[in-house]
Motif scaffolding. Structure first.
Motif, PDB file in Angstrom:
ATOM      1  N   GLY A   5       0.790  -1.220   0.000  1.00  0.00           N
ATOM      2  CA  GLY A   5       0.000   0.000   0.000  1.00  0.00           C
ATOM      3  C   GLY A   5       0.825   1.274   0.000  1.00  0.00           C
ATOM      4  O   GLY A   5       0.295   2.356  -0.091  1.00  0.00           O
ATOM      5  N   THR A   6       2.163   1.146   0.084  1.00  0.00           N
ATOM      6  CA  THR A   6       3.001   2.335   0.108  1.00  0.00           C
ATOM      7  C   THR A   6       3.478   2.724  -1.278  1.00  0.00           C
ATOM      8  O   THR A   6       4.102   3.760  -1.443  1.00  0.00           O
ATOM      9  CB  THR A   6       4.248   2.096   0.980  1.00  0.00           C
ATOM     10  N   GLY A   7       3.220   1.867  -2.247  1.00  0.00           N
ATOM     11  CA  GLY A   7       3.721   2.130  -3.592  1.00  0.00           C
ATOM     12  C   GLY A   7       5.144   1.635  -3.772  1.00  0.00           C
ATOM     13  O   GLY A   7       5.730   1.798  -4.817  1.00  0.00           O
ATOM     14  N   ALA A   8       5.725   1.045  -2.726  1.00  0.00           N
ATOM     15  CA  ALA A   8       7.080   0.528  -2.818  1.00  0.00           C
ATOM     16  C   ALA A   8       7.119  -0.630  -3.814  1.00  0.00           C
ATOM     17  O   ALA A   8       6.146  -1.348  -3.985  1.00  0.00           O
ATOM     18  CB  ALA A   8       7.551   0.055  -1.446  1.00  0.00           C
ATOM     19  N   GLU A   9       8.272  -0.801  -4.454  1.00  0.00           N
ATOM     20  CA  GLU A   9       8.427  -1.914  -5.391  1.00  0.00           C
ATOM     21  C   GLU A   9       8.287  -3.231  -4.635  1.00  0.00           C
ATOM     22  O   GLU A   9       8.982  -3.478  -3.660  1.00  0.00           O
ATOM     23  CB  GLU A   9       9.810  -1.844  -6.049  1.00  0.00           C
ATOM     24  N   MET A  10       7.375  -4.052  -5.074  1.00  0.00           N
ATOM     25  CA  MET A  10       7.187  -5.330  -4.404  1.00  0.00           C
ATOM     26  C   MET A  10       7.274  -6.502  -5.368  1.00  0.00           C
ATOM     27  O   MET A  10       7.288  -7.624  -4.948  1.00  0.00           O
ATOM     28  CB  MET A  10       5.849  -5.354  -3.665  1.00  0.00           C
ATOM     29  N   GLY A  11       7.341  -6.235  -6.640  1.00  0.00           N
ATOM     30  CA  GLY A  11       7.355  -7.312  -7.616  1.00  0.00           C
ATOM     31  C   GLY A  11       5.950  -7.809  -7.887  1.00  0.00           C
ATOM     32  O   GLY A  11       4.972  -7.358  -7.287  1.00  0.00           O
ATOM     33  N   HIS A  12       5.869  -8.731  -8.796  1.00  0.00           N
ATOM     34  CA  HIS A  12       4.589  -9.343  -9.136  1.00  0.00           C
ATOM     35  C   HIS A  12       4.136 -10.273  -8.024  1.00  0.00           C
ATOM     36  O   HIS A  12       4.949 -10.770  -7.245  1.00  0.00           O
ATOM     37  CB  HIS A  12       4.712 -10.154 -10.430  1.00  0.00           C
ATOM     38  N   ILE A  13       2.848 -10.540  -7.988  1.00  0.00           N
ATOM     39  CA  ILE A  13       2.281 -11.576  -7.130  1.00  0.00           C
ATOM     40  C   ILE A  13       1.699 -12.613  -8.083  1.00  0.00           C
ATOM     41  O   ILE A  13       0.732 -12.337  -8.791  1.00  0.00           O
ATOM     42  CB  ILE A  13       1.204 -11.013  -6.190  1.00  0.00           C
ATOM     43  N   LEU A  93       4.864 -26.789 -13.831  1.00  0.00           N
ATOM     44  CA  LEU A  93       5.458 -27.992 -14.408  1.00  0.00           C
ATOM     45  C   LEU A  93       6.830 -27.740 -15.008  1.00  0.00           C
ATOM     46  O   LEU A  93       7.628 -28.668 -15.142  1.00  0.00           O
ATOM     47  CB  LEU A  93       4.519 -28.592 -15.458  1.00  0.00           C
ATOM     48  N   ALA A  94       7.127 -26.506 -15.369  1.00  0.00           N
ATOM     49  CA  ALA A  94       8.426 -26.162 -15.963  1.00  0.00           C
ATOM     50  C   ALA A  94       9.294 -25.433 -14.949  1.00  0.00           C
ATOM     51  O   ALA A  94       8.885 -24.417 -14.383  1.00  0.00           O
ATOM     52  CB  ALA A  94       8.227 -25.299 -17.206  1.00  0.00           C
ATOM     53  N   ASP A  95      10.496 -25.958 -14.739  1.00  0.00           N
ATOM     54  CA  ASP A  95      11.428 -25.325 -13.794  1.00  0.00           C
ATOM     55  C   ASP A  95      11.697 -23.870 -14.159  1.00  0.00           C
ATOM     56  O   ASP A  95      11.813 -23.018 -13.275  1.00  0.00           O
ATOM     57  CB  ASP A  95      12.753 -26.096 -13.759  1.00  0.00           C
ATOM     58  N   GLU A  96      11.792 -23.576 -15.447  1.00  0.00           N
ATOM     59  CA  GLU A  96      12.060 -22.203 -15.886  1.00  0.00           C
ATOM     60  C   GLU A  96      10.933 -21.266 -15.460  1.00  0.00           C
ATOM     61  O   GLU A  96      11.180 -20.132 -15.057  1.00  0.00           O
ATOM     62  CB  GLU A  96      12.248 -22.160 -17.411  1.00  0.00           C
ATOM     63  N   ASN A  97       9.694 -21.725 -15.529  1.00  0.00           N
ATOM     64  CA  ASN A  97       8.576 -20.890 -15.087  1.00  0.00           C
ATOM     65  C   ASN A  97       8.690 -20.577 -13.604  1.00  0.00           C
ATOM     66  O   ASN A  97       8.459 -19.432 -13.184  1.00  0.00           O
ATOM     67  CB  ASN A  97       7.237 -21.585 -15.354  1.00  0.00           C
ATOM     68  N   ILE A  98       9.027 -21.576 -12.820  1.00  0.00           N
ATOM     69  CA  ILE A  98       9.186 -21.365 -11.376  1.00  0.00           C
ATOM     70  C   ILE A  98      10.301 -20.353 -11.115  1.00  0.00           C
ATOM     71  O   ILE A  98      10.146 -19.432 -10.307  1.00  0.00           O
ATOM     72  CB  ILE A  98       9.460 -22.697 -10.658  1.00  0.00           C
ATOM     73  N   ARG A  99      11.415 -20.510 -11.801  1.00  0.00           N
ATOM     74  CA  ARG A  99      12.531 -19.571 -11.629  1.00  0.00           C
ATOM     75  C   ARG A  99      12.101 -18.149 -11.967  1.00  0.00           C
ATOM     76  O   ARG A  99      12.354 -17.214 -11.200  1.00  0.00           O
ATOM     77  CB  ARG A  99      13.722 -19.986 -12.500  1.00  0.00           C
ATOM     78  N   VAL A 100      11.419 -17.981 -13.092  1.00  0.00           N
ATOM     79  CA  VAL A 100      10.975 -16.646 -13.516  1.00  0.00           C
ATOM     80  C   VAL A 100      10.046 -16.034 -12.466  1.00  0.00           C
ATOM     81  O   VAL A 100      10.203 -14.866 -12.087  1.00  0.00           O
ATOM     82  CB  VAL A 100      10.280 -16.711 -14.899  1.00  0.00           C
ATOM     83  N   MET A 101       9.088 -16.806 -11.986  1.00  0.00           N
ATOM     84  CA  MET A 101       8.138 -16.275 -11.001  1.00  0.00           C
ATOM     85  C   MET A 101       8.849 -15.906  -9.702  1.00  0.00           C
ATOM     86  O   MET A 101       8.638 -14.816  -9.157  1.00  0.00           O
ATOM     87  CB  MET A 101       7.018 -17.282 -10.732  1.00  0.00           C
ATOM     88  N   ARG A 102       9.692 -16.781  -9.202  1.00  0.00           N
ATOM     89  CA  ARG A 102      10.362 -16.522  -7.920  1.00  0.00           C
ATOM     90  C   ARG A 102      11.322 -15.333  -8.012  1.00  0.00           C
ATOM     91  O   ARG A 102      11.467 -14.588  -7.049  1.00  0.00           O
ATOM     92  CB  ARG A 102      11.064 -17.781  -7.428  1.00  0.00           C
ATOM     93  N   GLU A 103      11.943 -15.149  -9.160  1.00  0.00           N
ATOM     94  CA  GLU A 103      12.860 -14.021  -9.334  1.00  0.00           C
ATOM     95  C   GLU A 103      12.130 -12.709  -9.584  1.00  0.00           C
ATOM     96  O   GLU A 103      12.712 -11.638  -9.411  1.00  0.00           O
ATOM     97  CB  GLU A 103      13.840 -14.297 -10.475  1.00  0.00           C
ATOM     98  N   SER A 104      10.864 -12.784 -10.010  1.00  0.00           N
ATOM     99  CA  SER A 104      10.123 -11.574 -10.383  1.00  0.00           C
ATOM    100  C   SER A 104       9.102 -11.145  -9.337  1.00  0.00           C
ATOM    101  O   SER A 104       8.416 -10.149  -9.533  1.00  0.00           O
ATOM    102  CB  SER A 104       9.372 -11.803 -11.703  1.00  0.00           C
ATOM    103  N   GLY A 105       8.991 -11.897  -8.256  1.00  0.00           N
ATOM    104  CA  GLY A 105       8.007 -11.517  -7.256  1.00  0.00           C
ATOM    105  C   GLY A 105       7.745 -12.620  -6.253  1.00  0.00           C
ATOM    106  O   GLY A 105       8.625 -13.418  -5.944  1.00  0.00           O
ATOM    107  N   THR A 106       6.514 -12.672  -5.794  1.00  0.00           N
ATOM    108  CA  THR A 106       6.090 -13.616  -4.774  1.00  0.00           C
ATOM    109  C   THR A 106       5.128 -14.627  -5.394  1.00  0.00           C
ATOM    110  O   THR A 106       4.191 -14.245  -6.089  1.00  0.00           O
ATOM    111  CB  THR A 106       5.375 -12.876  -3.619  1.00  0.00           C
ATOM    112  N   VAL A 107       5.366 -15.901  -5.110  1.00  0.00           N
ATOM    113  CA  VAL A 107       4.518 -16.964  -5.628  1.00  0.00           C
ATOM    114  C   VAL A 107       3.574 -17.408  -4.513  1.00  0.00           C
ATOM    115  O   VAL A 107       4.027 -17.792  -3.429  1.00  0.00           O
ATOM    116  CB  VAL A 107       5.351 -18.165  -6.135  1.00  0.00           C
TER     117      VAL A 107
END
Length: 175
Positions: A5-13, A93-107
């Motif tokens: 709620g502060t507008g701080a960078e938080m990444g994707h959810i 199902l794809a390791d690359e998808n998991i990596r992308v999500m975890r590096e880009s925000g919160t899963v």
């Protein structure tokens, strides 16, 4: 991650979980509460491909769909502003998808019992759900560890859409 709620960078959810667990409904509520854009990856795929998910499955099967899904995920993760992103049930199902999500925000894994899913989902609109409850249980059991291992937060979708969204917000604040 900054305070919500502060507008701080938080990444994707990124919202993950079985088809019919409530990712889209909870995601829309969560996005509204956090004043973030909402992205439904399946809708984005259909727009970009000019075809329904069912058509993609019918013409190219699950392998083609998963390839397209991964490309759209990567594009959204790297080009869209911080958003609540509802992912397809098989995104993990794809390791690359998991990596992308975890590096880009919160899963966030939205967990819902298969029996509850069966009561609320139109299986004719979901290619992988047409086999009935036992088939869906099999899919869930095959993916459960991937959901568990890839998520930062697990939320049970057991009551209301807003209730699940509020639990996600509380978990995000707890950091």
């Amino acid at each position: 991650m900054g305070f919500i709620g502060t507008g701080a960078e938080m990444g994707h959810i990124f919202l993950t979980g079985m088809m019919g667990c409530g990712k889209s409904a909870v995601g829309k509520s969560l996005a509204r509460k956090l004043c973030l854009p909402f992205i439904d990856l399946d809708s984005m795929i259909e727009r970009e491909q000019g075809k329904t998910i069912n058509d993609i499955f019918a013409k190219g099967g699950e392998p083609l769909f998963r390839k397209i899904e991964s490309a759209v995920l990567i594009h959204a993760a790297h080009t869209e502003p911080d958003s609540v992103i509802s992912c397809g049930g098989g995104i993990v199902l794809a390791d690359e998808n998991i990596r992308v999500m975890r590096e880009s925000g919160t899963v966030v894994w939205i967990y819902r019992e298969v029996d509850q899913i069966m009561k609320t989902v139109d299986t004719q609109k979901r290619p992988l759900l047409r086999g009935g409850a036992e088939h869906i249980r099999g899919i869930f059991e095959a993916r459960k560890k991937r959901y568990e291992d890839s998520c930062h937060i697990r939320i049970d979708n057991r009551d209301t859409i807003d209730g699940a969204a509020n639990r996600i917000i509380s978990a995000l604040k707890a950091g």
